[in-house]
Scaffold this active site. Structure first.
Site, short mmCIF file in Angstrom:
data_model
loop_
_atom_site.label_atom_id
_atom_site.label_comp_id
_atom_site.label_asym_id
_atom_site.label_seq_id
_atom_site.Cartn_x
_atom_site.Cartn_y
_atom_site.Cartn_z
N HIS A 115 -2.34 3.21 3.70
CA HIS A 115 -2.18 1.90 3.06
C HIS A 115 -1.03 1.10 3.67
CE1 HIS A 115 1.06 4.12 1.24
NE2 HIS A 115 1.57 2.99 0.79
N HIS A 154 2.04 -3.72 4.45
CA HIS A 154 1.61 -2.95 3.27
C HIS A 154 0.29 -3.53 2.77
CE1 HIS A 154 1.80 -1.06 -0.70
NE2 HIS A 154 2.77 -0.29 -0.23
#
Length: 654
Positions: free
Chosen positions: A62, A77
């Protein structure tokens, strides 16, 4: 003129460009990860935002990091709380050590799967070493629609020559602190390596027995220390990167590990897993919003509470008449902050949660609009309807919870309205429609729910009192201040007023009075125990205010902020309530706490058994609260937990 290098940052995804303060994750929106930007993506194809070397690919896919040739550490992110999805929505085309070019496809994220899991898809870009190398970040106009690969920002980076010019010991802000820390972890010769996370220096030491814990913990600039995962951790707080840089400048770059640092930062930003930890985090975040929204007005709340207490005493002793001009003006000064609390909180909570502060202040004004308050004050007119939808009006003056709910929803309502309303009329229609929607949500949704719950709780508590005053005091004393937080106490107020109006006294109000003393005693214990000057000042003012009958400064300024203080105070309040019920202490006026002692003098009798019962119960509760909180409810180490938002004590990094 300072030497600098300009690097271009391109959009990592197609979508709407946002400033970081619009991101719903406080770790990024508050700048704890550094300066940057965000994209609300319309496509799941993610590209590299800069040229550089891949330094990090998270195990859960992620997040990834890239280091530019100029030394900028870029973290991308993907989504918010998506670490919990364990990598399932992501396909990664890169690995650590790869060289990538800006605009090169690196990750594919399944937006539909992320949304189906109840997570936000926001793509966040942060320059994690902003404090060290960034002179300025210029982002193009926010909320515009961009395509992946479009240049959206330019970062002015200090050149290597510029950084090198800074010698390690020149009296810089953190140089002396760095020197002291190095000496007390055993010197350079005792250090294997050093990394940091969001709030902590993490030393790998050769011999931990050489560390002087007490000296480090008491340094100005150090919050606390911890030992975990083979690391010696020094909690610094938001200045951790600056202190880390000062330490590395003195011990040498060979002791640093950029990859391990990036991984530590990433892990601490995404530490919470599982249902109950997330529930705990949600509750913590809610309390955090409450206290953060209240902090700007704690001072005037405390002062207003003290003024109201003095007025209560003056009227109790018949020095002032409630109809005199002097009383009316002074009461307005003391009462205005509480009456207009939804307006003020609308503004402060919106700033905390990313909503429009002006719109939320207007929503607070709508909730306390005079005609609504007048209708809500009469049983015959409180029940009404809006376009055929039945609702029950309640008074929102002095309320906290409803406007916090509105501020939380405001960001999402505003985002939706901006998507559906044409650009050329947004400035006119978005604010008024947002105010309308949020007001209706509170008035039609939140208000009736609070009414039903408060009436149910009130009836139940009255029934318990009729069965056993002692048991009633125990229960009501323990839960009343929690009811205040959620606005559920309003069901009890009419009962108290009715008791005093029709019977001339109220046993229940005596128990409510005890809860104020308990909260004041708790915050007084904090004042007596803490060494923190600011907390001492706030605690003393909050204690005096609570003893004058106003607990908001104690609740939101201290006790809720350090949750265990509130829990222990509630236990003390329950014990004091039980004692009050057992002694059947009666109250003869709508007043209480320590300043309201005239309300416990029996009319026509004077000082007698009831007043002695008041002294025993109230000052007994004060003693119980101070002792319990002093010994079991508070320590200055709790200051570290608040300043260290991730509170990670057991992260192990190889």
């Amino acid at each position: 003129m300072e030497n600098q290098t300009l690097i271009s940052l391109v959009a990592p995804a197609d979508g709407q460009l946002l400033t970081l303060d619009k991101v719903s994750d406080p770790v990024f929106s508050q700048g704890l990860m550094g300066q940057g930007l965000a994209i609300e993506p319309t496509s799941g194809e993610i590209v590299a935002p800069v040229d550089g070397t891949v330094t990090l690919v998270s195990e859960t896919k992620h997040a990834f990091g890239i280091k530019t040739k100029d030394g900028a550490d870029i973290l991308v992110h993907l989504g918010i709380d998506t670490v919990e999805l364990e990598g399932k929505p992501f396909k990664v085309n890169i690995k650590q050590g790869d060289i990538v070019n800006a605009g090169e496809a690196v990750v594919s994220m399944d937006l539909a799967a992320i949304k189906a899991a109840g997570k936000e898809t926001t793509v966040i870009l942060a320059i994690t070493n902003s404090n060290d190398i960034l002179q300025n970040l210029m982002v193009t106009g926010s909320e515009q629609v961009v395509e992946a690969g479009d240049t959206v920002a330019v970062a002015a980076i200090k050149t290597a020559e510029k950084v090198a010019l800074k010698p390690p010991r020149t009296g810089g802000k953190y140089d002396q602190l760095a020197t002291n820390i190095i000496e007390n972890v055993g010197g350079v010769e005792n250090i294997n390596s050093l990394i940091h996370c969001i709030t902590r220096l993490r030393f790998y030491l050769k011999d931990s027995s050489k560390v002087n814990d007490k000296i480090i913990e008491n340094m100005d600039g150090v919050i606390s220390v911890a030992k975990a995962g083979g690391q010696y951790q020094v909690v610094i707080g938001q200045a951790v990167v600056d202190v880390y840089d000062a330490v590395i400048a003195q011990i040498g770059p060979q002791f640093s590990n950029d990859d391990a640092t990036a991984e530590a930062v990433d892990q601490t930003a995404n530490k919470v897993h599982g249902f109950w930890p997330n529930v705990k985090r949600g509750a913590s975040n809610f309390i955090g919003v409450l206290t953060a929204s209240m902090i700007p007005i704690i001072g005037i709340l405390a002062g207003s509470g003290i003024l109201k207490g003095i007025l209560a005493a003056l009227t109790g002793f018949k020095v002032l008449s409630t109809t005199s001009g002097t009383y009316v003006i002074l009461n307005a000064v003391g009462d205005a902050t509480f009456y207009f609390l939804p307006v003020v909180l609308g503004f402060t909570a919106a700033k905390k949660l990313g909503s429009d502060p002006i719109v939320l202040a207007i929503v607070g004004g709508i909730l306390i609009y005079p005609q609504i308050i007048t209708l809500a004050g009469k049983a015959s007119t409180a029940s009404t309807n809006f376009l055929g939808i039945p609702t029950t009006l309640i008074s929102y003056t002095s309320s906290v919870f409803p406007i916090i709910v509105a501020a939380w929803l405001g960001k999402y309502v505003e985002k939706f309205l901006k998507k559906v309303i044409p650009t050329y009329v947004k400035s006119v229609f978005v604010p008024i429609l947002e105010a309308l929607v949020l007001s209706l949500v509170v008035i039609i949704g939140v208000g009736p729910i609070i009414t039903v719950l408060s009436k149910g709780l009130s009836n139940g508590l009255v029934s318990i009192y009729n069965f056993s005053p002692t048991l009633s005091g125990l229960v009501l004393g323990g839960v009343y201040q929690t009811m205040v937080i959620f606005g559920l106490h309003w069901g009890l107020i009419p009962i108290v007023i009715n008791d005093i109006a029709t019977n001339g006294h109220s046993y229940i109000n005596s128990i409510l009075s005890i809860t104020m003393v308990a909260q004041g005693g708790a915050v007084l214990a904090v004042f007596l125990k803490t060494k923190d000057k600011k907390l001492k000042e706030m605690s003393l003012a909050a204690a005096v205010s609570a003893f004058c009958g106003v607990t908001e400064p104690a609740l939101y300024g201290v006790n809720l902020k350090y949750k265990r203080v509130f829990v222990v105070a509630s236990i003390a309040s329950a014990l004091g309530g039980a004692l009050t019920g057992f002694l059947r202490v009666d109250n003869y006026a709508l007043s209480g706490a320590l300043i309201g002692f005239p309300a416990f003098i029996t009319p026509g009798v004077g000082i007698g058994s009831n007043f002695y019962g008041y002294l025993i119960s109230h000052y007994g509760t004060l003693l119980i609260a101070v002792v319990l909180v002093y010994f079991f409810g508070f320590t200055d180490k709790m200051l570290a937990k608040k300043a260290d938002p991730m509170n990670i004590n057991n992260v192990s990094l190889a």
